[in-house]
Design a protein around this motif. Structure first.
Motif, PDB file in Angstrom:
ATOM      1  N   THR A   1       0.946  -1.310  -0.085  1.00  0.00           N
ATOM      2  CA  THR A   1      -0.017   0.072   0.107  1.00  0.00           C
ATOM      3  C   THR A   1       1.011   1.035  -0.050  1.00  0.00           C
ATOM      4  O   THR A   1       1.921   1.079   0.322  1.00  0.00           O
ATOM      5  N   ASP A   2       0.279   2.332  -0.159  1.00  0.00           N
ATOM      6  CA  ASP A   2       0.820   3.746  -0.302  1.00  0.00           C
ATOM      7  C   ASP A   2       0.073   4.608   0.390  1.00  0.00           C
ATOM      8  O   ASP A   2      -1.430   4.396   0.233  1.00  0.00           O
ATOM      9  N   PRO A   3       0.284   5.621   1.004  1.00  0.00           N
ATOM     10  CA  PRO A   3      -0.555   6.446   1.851  1.00  0.00           C
ATOM     11  C   PRO A   3      -1.193   7.328   0.803  1.00  0.00           C
ATOM     12  O   PRO A   3      -0.979   7.909  -0.048  1.00  0.00           O
ATOM     13  N   ASN A   4      -2.569   7.595   1.355  1.00  0.00           N
ATOM     14  CA  ASN A   4      -3.460   8.604   0.836  1.00  0.00           C
ATOM     15  C   ASN A   4      -2.898   9.960   1.337  1.00  0.00           C
ATOM     16  O   ASN A   4      -3.566  10.566   1.803  1.00  0.00           O
ATOM     17  N   ALA A   5      -1.782  10.509   0.542  1.00  0.00           N
ATOM     18  CA  ALA A   5      -1.232  11.718   1.194  1.00  0.00           C
ATOM     19  C   ALA A   5      -1.157  12.870  -0.021  1.00  0.00           C
ATOM     20  O   ALA A   5      -0.265  13.673  -0.004  1.00  0.00           O
ATOM     21  N   GLN A   6      -2.069  12.623  -0.869  1.00  0.00           N
ATOM     22  CA  GLN A   6      -1.664  13.590  -2.252  1.00  0.00           C
ATOM     23  C   GLN A   6      -2.169  15.014  -2.044  1.00  0.00           C
ATOM     24  O   GLN A   6      -1.670  16.000  -2.402  1.00  0.00           O
TER      25      GLN A   6
END
Length: 306
Positions: free
Chosen positions: A236-241
């Motif tokens: 997974t990757d963070p929802n940090a957009q």
């Protein structure tokens, strides 16, 4: 004006919202999609305490959602675009409005990591999926490939055997990162076969997925494996957009916090999968949400932990 705005309605955000709204704080919860996050798309959660037979992820998260509503939390179903955190009153810009809050809990969670191979983007929704619970029924009687070697890959692979004729689990190593119980269940399932020491180099097809091209990492040989669907579970990757510079993160985008879940910005906390943490589970997200809420209450009363 909210006392606290919580960004994200996964297990961490919903738990925080239950605590803050029950504590009498005016609470707004901003969520782009349905409440529950990734947990809501999990067919069966077996390691959440209190459910010896396991629990359906959607049902569990719906209960969290209803509990937050019962205490008065307000849900705003929009995307956070950016925010301004420099003043005591924080501003959160969504698609249609600016929310003001005395404090913020960022609990935006994480999203499935892309495999990053040719064909992946083109075949999204046409055979490429990141959610077996969402899309598994479309592949009844067909062969599907599952990419990955962690718990999600093996558990969702087992789930897919309800529908698929055969599930091929493709993993780049001989061993697995998954728990032994997940490995055993997959190996004992007669509808699952393994392609180990292999990496997917391309997803193949014309209008829809027809197979994958894999390369053996030991001898570099390549071959094609027929499959009507490809389910990708490679992390997974963070929802940090929406995070741009103000908040300190690691190189992947996960937010740094101290032991009280404070970020480097006063009045801003982070909880759950989006923060830099060694374990990302529903149970740990719930604990984070409760702690972040308690710390927000202390902050707003003028007695924050340092």
């Amino acid at each position: 004006m909210f006392d606290v705005v919580i960004i994200g309605a996964g297990p961490a955000g919903l738990t925080a919202g239950i605590y803050t709204s029950r504590g009498g704080l005016k609470t707004g919860i901003v969520e782009l999609a349905m409440p529950g996050g990734q947990a809501a798309s999990t067919e069966k959660i077996e390691n959440y305490p209190g459910f010896p037979e396991g629990v359906n992820g959607y049902e569990l998260m719906n209960a969290f959602h209803q509990q937050a509503l019962s205490f008065g939390a307000e849900f705003i179903f929009e995307e956070v675009q950016t925010f301004d955190l420099k003043d005591p009153v924080k501003k959160i810009q969504t698609e249609s409005r600016v929310l003001e809050a005395r404090s913020i809990i960022i609990a935006a969670g994480s999203k499935p990591r892309l495999l990053g191979v040719p064909g992946e983007e083109f075949f999204k929704g046409r055979g490429v999926s990141y959610c077996a619970t969402c899309d598994g029924a479309f592949f009844k009687g067909k062969k599907v490939a599952v990419i990955g070697g962690g718990d999600a890959a093996l558990e969702e692979g087992v789930y897919l055997t309800r529908f698929a004729e055969e599930v091929i689990i493709i993993h780049r190593r001989e061993g697995f990162r998954a728990s032994q119980i997940a490995v055993n269940r997959a190996k004992e399932n007669p509808k699952i076969r393994f392609e180990l020491n292999c990496v997917v180099e391309e997803i193949l097809g014309s209008d829809y997925v027809e197979g994958v091209r894999v390369r053996n990492v030991l001898d570099s040989t390549k071959r094609e494996i027929p499959a009507a669907g490809v389910f990708i579970y490679v992390g997974t990757d963070p929802n940090a957009q929406f995070i741009h510079g103000e908040i300190k993160t690691d190189e992947r985008g996960y937010i740094y916090t101290n032991q009280y879940l404070q970020t480097n910005i006063e009045g801003v906390y982070a909880a759950g999968d989006i923060r830099d943490t060694p374990l990302r589970q529903v149970a740990t997200a719930v604990g984070d949400g409760a702690l972040a809420a308690a710390e927000v209450e202390k902050y707003l009363s003028g007695t924050p932990n340092s």
